[in-house]
Each structure stands twice: as structure tokens, then as C-alpha cells.
Design an enzyme around this catalytic site. Structure first.
Site, PDB file in Angstrom:
ATOM      1  N   ARG A 220      60.019   6.279  40.183  1.00 53.61           N
ATOM      2  CA  ARG A 220      60.229   7.702  40.489  1.00 53.61           C
ATOM      3  C   ARG A 220      59.903   8.547  39.250  1.00 53.61           C
ATOM      4  NH1 ARG A 220      66.876   8.083  40.193  1.00 53.61           N
ATOM      5  NH2 ARG A 220      66.933   8.336  37.935  1.00 53.61           N
ATOM      6  N   ILE A 222      58.815  10.802  36.194  1.00 59.67           N
ATOM      7  CA  ILE A 222      57.628  10.864  35.341  1.00 59.67           C
ATOM      8  C   ILE A 222      56.811   9.575  35.465  1.00 59.67           C
ATOM      9  CG2 ILE A 222      56.882  10.978  32.919  1.00 59.67           C
ATOM     10  CD1 ILE A 222      59.328  12.823  32.402  1.00 59.67           C
ATOM     11  N   LEU A 299      79.402  13.533  23.499  1.00 56.98           N
ATOM     12  CA  LEU A 299      79.503  13.881  22.081  1.00 56.98           C
ATOM     13  C   LEU A 299      79.795  12.606  21.308  1.00 56.98           C
ATOM     14  CD1 LEU A 299      81.685  17.132  22.214  1.00 56.98           C
ATOM     15  CD2 LEU A 299      79.185  16.940  22.047  1.00 56.98           C
ATOM     16  N   LEU A 300      79.299  12.518  20.088  1.00 56.98           N
ATOM     17  CA  LEU A 300      79.481  11.277  19.325  1.00 56.98           C
ATOM     18  C   LEU A 300      80.967  10.960  19.137  1.00 56.98           C
ATOM     19  CD1 LEU A 300      78.187   8.907  17.879  1.00 56.98           C
ATOM     20  CD2 LEU A 300      78.002  10.315  15.824  1.00 56.98           C
ATOM     21  N   TYR A 356      70.694   8.979  22.587  1.00 56.16           N
ATOM     22  CA  TYR A 356      69.346   9.194  23.155  1.00 56.16           C
ATOM     23  C   TYR A 356      68.361   9.609  22.053  1.00 56.16           C
ATOM     24  CZ  TYR A 356      65.910  11.173  26.492  1.00 56.16           C
ATOM     25  OH  TYR A 356      64.785  11.462  27.225  1.00 56.16           O
TER      26      TYR A 356
HETATM   27  P1  NAD Z   1      64.183   9.012  35.821  1.00 49.57           P
HETATM   28  O1  NAD Z   1      65.611   8.645  35.591  1.00 49.57           O
HETATM   29  O2  NAD Z   1      63.836   9.903  36.962  1.00 49.57           O
HETATM   30  O3  NAD Z   1      63.305   7.673  35.937  1.00 49.57           O
HETATM   31  C1  NAD Z   1      63.424   6.598  35.033  1.00 49.57           C
HETATM   32  C2  NAD Z   1      62.985   5.311  35.714  1.00 49.57           C
HETATM   33  O4  NAD Z   1      63.176   4.245  34.777  1.00 49.57           O
HETATM   34  C3  NAD Z   1      63.828   4.971  36.945  1.00 49.57           C
HETATM   35  O5  NAD Z   1      62.998   4.640  38.033  1.00 49.57           O
HETATM   36  C4  NAD Z   1      64.684   3.816  36.488  1.00 49.57           C
HETATM   37  O6  NAD Z   1      65.045   2.917  37.530  1.00 49.57           O
HETATM   38  C5  NAD Z   1      63.760   3.161  35.460  1.00 49.57           C
HETATM   39  N1  NAD Z   1      64.522   2.313  34.534  1.00 49.57           N
HETATM   40  C6  NAD Z   1      65.693   2.597  33.916  1.00 49.57           C
HETATM   41  N2  NAD Z   1      66.118   1.539  33.223  1.00 49.57           N
HETATM   42  C7  NAD Z   1      65.215   0.541  33.408  1.00 49.57           C
HETATM   43  C8  NAD Z   1      65.125  -0.814  32.970  1.00 49.57           C
HETATM   44  N3  NAD Z   1      66.064  -1.346  32.186  1.00 49.57           N
HETATM   45  N4  NAD Z   1      64.049  -1.549  33.361  1.00 49.57           N
HETATM   46  C9  NAD Z   1      63.102  -1.005  34.155  1.00 49.57           C
HETATM   47  N5  NAD Z   1      63.143   0.262  34.612  1.00 49.57           N
HETATM   48  C10 NAD Z   1      64.187   1.027  34.247  1.00 49.57           C
HETATM   49  O7  NAD Z   1      63.688   9.621  34.434  1.00 49.57           O
HETATM   50  P2  NAD Z   1      62.447  10.600  34.107  1.00 49.57           P
HETATM   51  O8  NAD Z   1      62.961  11.984  33.970  1.00 49.57           O
HETATM   52  O9  NAD Z   1      61.300  10.321  34.992  1.00 49.57           O
HETATM   53  O10 NAD Z   1      62.120  10.099  32.620  1.00 49.57           O
HETATM   54  C11 NAD Z   1      61.087   9.187  32.323  1.00 49.57           C
HETATM   55  C12 NAD Z   1      60.963   9.078  30.798  1.00 49.57           C
HETATM   56  O11 NAD Z   1      60.755  10.397  30.249  1.00 49.57           O
HETATM   57  C13 NAD Z   1      62.227   8.554  30.118  1.00 49.57           C
HETATM   58  O12 NAD Z   1      61.860   7.738  29.026  1.00 49.57           O
HETATM   59  C14 NAD Z   1      62.906   9.822  29.623  1.00 49.57           C
HETATM   60  O13 NAD Z   1      63.752   9.568  28.528  1.00 49.57           O
HETATM   61  C15 NAD Z   1      61.708  10.659  29.235  1.00 49.57           C
HETATM   62  N6  NAD Z   1      61.957  12.107  29.170  1.00 49.57           N
HETATM   63  C16 NAD Z   1      62.286  12.845  30.289  1.00 49.57           C
HETATM   64  C17 NAD Z   1      62.483  14.222  30.161  1.00 49.57           C
HETATM   65  C18 NAD Z   1      62.791  15.088  31.342  1.00 49.57           C
HETATM   66  O14 NAD Z   1      62.920  16.300  31.160  1.00 49.57           O
HETATM   67  N7  NAD Z   1      62.942  14.548  32.540  1.00 49.57           N
HETATM   68  C19 NAD Z   1      62.351  14.818  28.920  1.00 49.57           C
HETATM   69  C20 NAD Z   1      62.045  14.053  27.816  1.00 49.57           C
HETATM   70  C21 NAD Z   1      61.828  12.699  27.955  1.00 49.57           C
END
Ligand code: NAD
Length: 450
Positions: A220, A222, A299-300, A356
């Protein structure tokens, strides 16, 4: 997960209302569609002046070769699609005035979704304080100009290291990315080209033809958008996600005509299983996109071991382990490319996200240190740092905080998953081979934080 406000204020009564109340008026961004022109009008190419126009002349010739309508001086009142300032030869801050003030009046006549791109040299390699001053000055100039542009126009820069010139493959690749709708949510950013390697694709609409790519966290958000974009660009896909997301993962795999691998990337043998799957089903592996990531905000002062460890485990420790397996494997194709998803939180910090931000700062450090290791095999590794992107992750932010967060950038809106995917697709292509160890922010130029 859509920003209805952008649509509301883009026409009719909503537009009038926003104007009268002085509310933000974000533009509908110009995004890539196959078959559409690269830029929405003629391209003005200006050189450093003082007889140092060789870089600009060469570049202008290359752009004519792309079929663009190139100008070396602006006609009054003409709506330009792009302005390119080739500042590769400037040696003193006083030399900026010529090209910059020549370009200035044309900024009033830019087409909607226009682009300004600077091409200059990195200040680190400058031979004197004056040269370093003018090169670093371009940084401040570009970032300020990006904040002045309107109507979805953006400004970004290309920095040339000693090993690169104005028409090196990755200079042209980065320029094409910045000019196109693929960079819609990239604003006020620089990409550094360090070498002359790489090549432009035979077909600009299929830059990943023949490549096998793995995308983690692809069920799902990104990750799914990355899989769709890499498929559109011609790659064959392996999509990876946890077993609990199996149904969604299978749907994405079907959509992109790829194969699904149900795998928790924190497993000790995740790297080996990814390589084995790619080799068995697709005959090898060219591209790995480390996208899977989680947040466990606190928060930490209130942080517990579970939250801390799971975020570090998924977001960075698993990437380190998988990369080790990739680097130790003899089954990668030539010129392997890795792109990791970081976050602006890992650069500027974010309240409640120490775990994070530690993991995403970790991604940036890992990418820099892995670049020389991959270079030995002709490969590259880069990170993309998204800002506010409209996904399930950001939909969970409380309304008021979310509304502020999505407006606080130069484009006054959140990005779409596809915007992150476009940047990743570019960095995964051979046109970006001369770019490595870099972090590209896809954040619309966040106003808060560096
Ligand atoms: P999301 O939660 O919609 O999707 C993350 C996907 O990763 C999920 O399908 C989940 O099942 C999968 N996942 C989680 N843990 C896993 C594991 N151990 N093994 C395999 N798959 C796993 O998140 P998103 O918003 O699409 O984010 C995608 C990436 O972009 C992440 O790394 C997130 O930190 C980064 N990001 C997102 C944003 C934002 O605004 N949404 C901003 C900065 C960075």
C-alpha cells in the site's frame, strides 16, 4: 487521503473566496503524463557571461537535440516553460549579477508549472575563497527563488563535482527529471553529479526497460506507488510485504504483472530470500527499493523498548542486513542500484519521533557510507526523503496538525505517493548513475526545518 482543498481553491467560487480571505492558494501541480511535452513552453538558457558561455552553449545544443524550443535571450512578455542558468564557470560573487538579473524579468512571465534550474559546481572543490563564495551563493539564491515562485513552478539545482560537466549523462538525466512533471513535489533542492558514468535511456518513457526491481513495503501507500511507477517505466517487479498484508500485496503484484514475496524484512535471512526469489522468478536483480517503514511515535520521556526497537529494526537495521547480503552476492546484475526511503524527520527532527528520526538519519548515513562499496561494482545508492505525503501514515495525524503540516511548504500542499515514486524511479535509472550517496528531499520545500 486526498487534499480536497487544492481542488476547491483552483477554480470558481473557491478560488474567489480564498483570494478574498487571504487563504493559501496551492496550485494543481504539473505531473508527468506520457506523451505530454517535457516543459510547458520555450526554454531560456543563460550562461555565466564574461565570455564563459561554453557550458551553456553545449547544454543549449543538447536541448535542441531533445526537440525543445530553446532561447538564448528572452522575448518580452513570452510565457517561458523553463529558465536554465548555467553557472558552471563563475569565479566571483560579482559575476552572478549578469545571468541572474538577465533572467529576473522573465520570472514574471513563467507558464504555470514552469521550472527554473541552476547548473553550477560544488563549493567543496573550489580552488579559492571567491570561487567557493560564488558557488555556495548559488545555494542560497536557488533556495530563496524557489520560495518566490508561484503557480506550481519550482526551482532546483544541479551541482557538478570535478568529474562531471554540463552535458554528462547524469547532468542531462537530472535536468530532464527537474524539467519534467516527474519532479512536481521536488522544490528548492540540489542533486550532485560526481561522475561521467551512466547513459540516457533509448526511450525516455521506458527508462527502466529490462530491469528487475524489488520494492519492500509495496502492499500500500508509497510502496505500491513505487511499484506502479517502476512498472510504468518498464521494470519487472518483485513486491515484498509482511504476510498479514498478503491480499493487498497480491493485488499490487497482479496490477504490475510482477511477483509477490511475503516476507518480514526484519527476518535474519531476508536478503538471501529476496535474492533467491528474484533469481528464480526473474533471472537476477538490478534494483532494490528499501521503502518499508513504520512509526511508533512517543516523546522520548515516555518511550518504551518495544517502540524504540521495532522502529530501528524495520527502518534501518533490516536495510543494513539486506544490503550486506546484496553486496556479498554474485547474482546481482551489473550496475546495481539501491534507493532507500528516508524522511525529512531524519534531517530536521520532529517532536515525538526520536526513534523514527534516529532510524531515518541512520538511512542517510548508511547510504553515504555504502556508496563507495557499490561503486566498486559500478552501482549506486541514494536516499529520497519525503516530507508530508498524503498516505495512511499521515491520515492518522489529528486534523489541525495535519492541515498545518501539509500547507507549510513552498507549494502549500502535501505530496502524493506518486511524487516520491517518481524521484525513486529516476534515481534507480542508469541516467542517474553519476549520482550516488545523495539524499533528495521530496517535500515541496518544507518551510520548517532545514
Ligand atoms: P504505510 O504504513 O502506508 O506503508 C508501509 C508498508 O510497509 C505497509 O504495507 C507495511 O505492511 C509494510 N511493512 C511494515 N513493516 C514491514 C516489515 N517488517 N516487512 C515488510 N513490510 C513491512 O507507509 P507509507 O506512508 O507508504 O510510507 C512508506 C515509507 O515512506 C516509509 O519508510 C515511511 O517511513 C516513509 N515516509 C512516509 C512519509 C509520509 O508522509 N507518508 C513521509 C516520510 C517518509
Amino acid at each position: 487521503m486526498t487534499d480536497k482543498y487544492v481542488q476547491f481553491v483552483s477554480h470558481g467560487i473557491g478560488k474567489d473566496l480564498a483570494k478574498r480571505l487571504g487563504l493559501p492558494q496551492p496550485a494543481v501541480l504539473r505531473r508527468y503524463k506520457a506523451g505530454e511535452p517535457l516543459v510547458p513552453g520555450p526554454v531560456l538558457v543563460l550562461g555565466s557571461g564574461n565570455g564563459k558561455t561554453a557550458g551553456a552553449d553545449e547544454l543549449a545544443a543538447a536541448l535542441v537535440g531533445w526537440g525543445l524550443d530553446v532561447r538564448r535571450s528572452a522575448l518580452p512578455k513570452e510565457k517561458l516553460g523553463a529558465i536554465i542558468l548555467v553557472l558552471d564557470a563563475v569565479e566571483h560573487p560579482e559575476e552572478l549579477a549578469g545571468p541572474v538579473l538577465t533572467a529576473a524579468p522573465s520570472l514574471r512571465d513563467l507558464a504555470a508549472g514552469a521550472r527554473v534550474v541552476t547548473i553550477s559546481r560544488t563549493s567543496a572543490s573550489a580552488a579559492s575563497p571567491a570561487v567557493a563564495a560564488v558557488r555556495q551563493g548559488v545555494d542560497g539564491l536557488l533556495r530563496s527563488l524557489a520560495k518566490e515562485l508561484r503557480a506550481g513552478a519550482t526551482a532546483n539545482g544541479i551541482l557538478l563535482g570535478d568529474g562531471a560537466g554540463t552535458t554528462s549523462p547524469s547532468t542531462l538525466g537530472a535536468l530532464r527529471f527537474f524539467l519534467s512533471g516527474r519532479s512536481a513535489f521536488v522544490d528548492g533542492q540540489f542533486l550532485t553529479v560526481t561522475s561521467d558514468t551512466g547513459r540516457l535511456p533509448a526511450d525516455a518513457d521506458k527508462p527502466l526497460a529490462g530491469k528487475v526491481a524489488v520494492v519492500t513495503g509495496a502492499a500500500r501507500g508509497i510502496g505500491a506507488a513505487i511499484a506502479r511507477t517502476l512498472h510504468r517505466d518498464g521494470a519487472r517487479l518483485v513486491v515484498v510485504d509482511i504476510p498479514a498484508a498478503g491480499d493487498h500485496l497480491a493485488a499490487v503484484a497482479n496490477e504490475v504483472h510482477g511477483t509477490a514475496l511475503q516476507l518480514d524484512i526484519t527476518a535474519e535471512d531476508a536478503g538471501r530470500r529476496i535474492i533467491d526469489h528474484a533469481v528464480e522468478r526473474h533471472g537476477g536483480l538490478d534494483i532494490v527499493i528499501h521503502n518499508a517503514g513504520i512509526t511508533r511515535d512517543k516523546l522520548l520521556a515516555n518511550m518504551d523498548e518495544g517502540r524504540w526497537n521495532s522502529v530501528i529494526g524495520v527502518n534501518i537495521a533490516s536495510q543494513l542486513r539486506i544490503n550486506e547480503a546484496l553486496l556479498g552476492s554474485d547474482q546481482l546484475h551489473k550496475t546495481p542500484r539501491i534507493v532507500s526511503v528516508a524522511s525529512t524527520s531524519g534531517i530536521a527532527g520532529n517532536r515525538g519521533q526520536t526513534n523514527y528520526a534516529a532510524s531515518k538519519g541512520g538511512v542517510i548515513g548508511m547510504v553515504r557510507a555504502t556508496a563507495p562499496l557499490l561503486a566498486e561494482r559500478g552501482g549506486s545508492i541514494n536516499a529520497v526523503a519525503p516530507g508530508f505525503i498524503e498516505t495512511d501514515m499521515t491520515a492518522r495525524i489529528p486534523f489541525a496538525t495535519r492541515e498545518v503540516a501539509r500547507r507549510l511548504n513552498s507549494l502549500q500542499q502535501g505530496g502524493l505517493p506518486g511524487d516520491v515514486a517518481e524521484a525513486i524511479a529516476f534515481l534507480a535509472s542508469d541516467a542517474a548513475a553519476g549520482i550516488t550517496g545523495e539524499v533528495l528531499r521530496v517535500c515541496g520545500q518544507n518551510l520548517v526545518g532545514a
